[in-house]
Design a protein around this motif. Structure first.
Motif, PDB file in Angstrom:
ATOM      1  N   ASP A  75       0.831  -1.205   0.000  1.00 52.75           N
ATOM      2  CA  ASP A  75       0.000   0.000   0.000  1.00 52.75           C
ATOM      3  C   ASP A  75       0.867   1.257   0.000  1.00 52.75           C
ATOM      4  O   ASP A  75       0.568   2.233  -0.700  1.00 52.75           O
ATOM      5  N   ARG A  78       2.290   1.709  -3.429  1.00 52.13           N
ATOM      6  CA  ARG A  78       1.283   2.212  -4.357  1.00 52.13           C
ATOM      7  C   ARG A  78       1.125   3.726  -4.217  1.00 52.13           C
ATOM      8  O   ARG A  78       1.051   4.459  -5.205  1.00 52.13           O
ATOM      9  N   GLU A  79       1.093   4.197  -2.977  1.00 54.11           N
ATOM     10  CA  GLU A  79       0.969   5.635  -2.737  1.00 54.11           C
ATOM     11  C   GLU A  79       2.215   6.377  -3.193  1.00 54.11           C
ATOM     12  O   GLU A  79       2.125   7.485  -3.732  1.00 54.11           O
TER      13      GLU A  79
END
Length: 263
Positions: A75, A78-79
């Motif tokens: 995550d 991804r950011e």
């Protein structure tokens, strides 16, 4: 129903990859302290990957992640990619708006001809929408740019060479595939358009001249603005015999007398 002209952005509206996207990527790497700099040759190979975020994700290989102290959580990665891409898009859009990337030969002329004849106009691209709209406005001018539907970025699940972006454009515009001509610059773009059942003209760009364009209805060096920048025909399987410039009459011939007829 009016015929439609669907254009890719990068390499079709302007030759943006070498002189726009590549320096924007490299400046972004420097901004974020990444030990990466893509050469022109390396970036040419990366163009086989559709989409800027998708290209950025290749940086998340274990060696670079460890060396640059990047996060290992999916995550967070991804950011981070999204942050890199936002920064790169801002740099690239500023470069386009500065006027540093003029439209390719013939693009403004052909679009004006199609608009005057009542053709539906659209751009279908895997680039970020903000970037696409900036390139479009500079390539064809603000008055013609507002005539376009723009389909770009993450609006479809799969990017070129998947046909998703062209299928979306067809659904949203209501165009009949038999009444559409696409202008692309790459083999990936050509495959996407052909998979959507669309007649495709290829205008090769700085990175794509040696790619395989089997299935294209016409392959040219550019759309052409003679006498200063005439088009050179590279493949003409339909026998259009372009003489220096691809005009609306050539697109009408590709579609046939009924579909391509001027209203």
């Amino acid at each position: 129903m009016s015929p439609g002209l669907l254009l890719d952005c990068d390499g079709v509206l302007a030759d943006t990859e070498r002189d726009g996207h590549l320096p924007a990527f490299n400046a972004t790497f420097e901004e974020f302290g990444l030990p990466v700099r893509w050469s022109q040759e390396e970036y040419g190979r990366l163009l086989a990957i559709g989409g800027g975020k998708e290209r950025l994700r290749i940086l998340l290989e274990p060696g670079l992640v460890a060396r640059a102290g990047l996060p290992t959580d999916e995550d967070e990665q991804r950011e981070l990619v999204a942050r890199w891409h936002r920064a790169k898009t801002q740099r690239y859009t500023a470069l386009v708006r500065s006027g540093a990337l003029p439209g390719r030969p013939g693009i403004a002329r052909l679009v004006a001809e199609a608009d005057a004849a009542g053709w539906r106009l659209a751009v279908a691209s895997t680039s970020a929408e903000e970037s696409v709209r900036a390139v479009l406005e500079h390539a064809v001018g603000p008055e013609l740019a507002v005539r376009f539907d723009v389909f770009a970025g993450d609006v479809v699940p799969h990017k070129k060479p998947a046909p998703d972006i062209y299928l979306l454009a067809l659904r949203e515009t209501g165009l009949d595939p038999r009444e559409v001509v696409v202008v692309e610059d790459s083999a990936n773009g050509l495959r996407a358009a052909l998979a959507a059942g669309l007649t495709t003209v290829v205008t090769v760009s700085s990175y794509t001249r040696d790619e395989d364009f089997t299935g294209a209805a016409l392959v040219v060096s550019s759309l052409g603005d003679p006498p200063e920048e005439p088009a050179t025909t590279l493949a003409d399987p339909r026998g259009l015999e372009v003489d220096g410039a691809v005009g609306l009459e050539h697109l009408q011939r590709l579609l046939g007398p009924q579909q391509g007829a001027t209203p």
